[in-house]
Design an enzyme around this catalytic site. Structure first.
Site, PDB file in Angstrom:
ATOM      1  N   ASP A 146      12.941 -44.687   0.293  1.00 32.44           N
ATOM      2  CA  ASP A 146      12.352 -45.243  -0.976  1.00 32.44           C
ATOM      3  C   ASP A 146      12.419 -46.745  -0.959  1.00 32.44           C
ATOM      4  OD1 ASP A 146      11.653 -46.135  -3.478  1.00 32.44           O
ATOM      5  OD2 ASP A 146      13.680 -45.180  -4.394  1.00 32.44           O
ATOM      6  N   ASP A 167       2.432 -50.401  -3.315  1.00 34.06           N
ATOM      7  CA  ASP A 167       1.397 -49.885  -4.372  1.00 34.06           C
ATOM      8  C   ASP A 167       2.209 -48.674  -4.738  1.00 34.06           C
ATOM      9  OD1 ASP A 167      -0.740 -48.334  -5.510  1.00 34.06           O
ATOM     10  OD2 ASP A 167      -1.689 -47.933  -3.575  1.00 34.06           O
TER      11      ASP A 167
END
Length: 285
Positions: A146, A167
């Protein structure tokens, strides 16, 4: 997390993001020293627009499909970043079929030099497995991780120079993207000379204005905003446009971006009236 980029690959937002990504890298390439490219949401690295996901949404039809169908005489007059983008897409199609479309890690590695390195994050297990199969490049380190907790561990890179492309799927971001603003503050504090490029959707102008105010209040200098809206702001279509906020843009990137977006806008716009393409400074020097 429900977001799957397979449904949106090759749409107008991808076109914008990938053209500007290549232009950022071209400007970084102007200096001899190596740099690090960091992609926070690498996705699958490569997509097949003939698959059911892309066919169901059909978003690529008003994105890459429009550009591919243009006459060669029009494409020859495109800005360099657009021509490079189209060549990379065409090269992939030659090798992988007409439905093939590159993801941002693929475009980045094509735009980088042999001396540069890439760090690519992807936290979804099945998508990471596709990324691992699609991106086989010794310059790229792939991480099933992550980015919200991983980014701070890889900056500043040993190269000292570099670009972070952010993004996120925006499923966990709400209102004015508070979590994103927070990590940008922390990352910039740790790596104040790094280039940070943040893609974001434009669905609600009031929300974007709140996001910009939050970014302005961070005190971070040199924040450039690049926008393309293919629909007028008040059109209830879900995604009217998109933006790229660039912190520490390389020299003359703002001119490159404006030239590219002004060329792309008439080919991607969805309405004869309204919409726009613009590049402006949110915060200057």
């Amino acid at each position: 997390m429900n977001y799957r980029h397979h449904f949106h690959a090759g749409n107008f937002a991808d076109v914008m993001k990938h053209v500007l990504l290549l232009q950022l890298l071209a400007r970084l390439n102007a200096k001899d020293k190596p740099y690090r490219y960091i992609d926070t949401h690498g996705g699958a690295g490569k997509y097949d627009l003939s698959r059911s996901e892309a066919q169901k949404s059909g978003e690529f039809l008003t994105g890459i499909h429009r550009l591919v169908k243009l006459d060669d005489s029009i494409k020859r007059n495109a800005p360099e970043g657009v021509k490079q983008y189209l060549k990379i897409v065409e090269d992939m199609r030659v090798g992988s079929g007409k439905g093939a479309y590159p993801g941002s890690p693929w475009f980045a590695l094509e735009g980088m030099r042999d001396i540069d390195k890439a760090t690519i994050f992807e936290m979804q297990r099945d998508v990471f497995q596709q990324l691992y199969l699609n991106i086989r490049d010794k310059r790229a380190g792939l991480h099933e991780r992550d980015f919200y907790e991983g980014l701070m561990g890889v900056i500043p890179p040993k190269e000292k120079r570099g670009l972070v492309m952010i993004d996120p799927p925006y499923e966990i971001e709400r209102k004015d993207f508070p979590q994103l603003v927070e990590i940008l503050q922390d990352a910039h504090k740790k790596w104040p000379t790094g280039v940070f490029a943040v893609w974001y959707p434009i669905k609600d102008r009031a929300m974007i204005e709140r996001f910009e105010k939050k970014m302005f209040k961070t005190g971070i200098r040199r924040q450039l905003i690049c926008e393309i809206c293919v629909w007028p702001d008040d059109t209830p279509v879900g995604l009217n446009g998109c933006g790229l906020l660039v912190i520490n843009p390389p020299w003359k990137f703002s001119e490159d971006a404006d030239q590219a977006l002004q060329w792309l806008f008439p080919h991607l716009r969805m309405s004869e009236n309204g919409g726009h393409a613009a590049v402006r400074w949110l915060v200057g020097e």
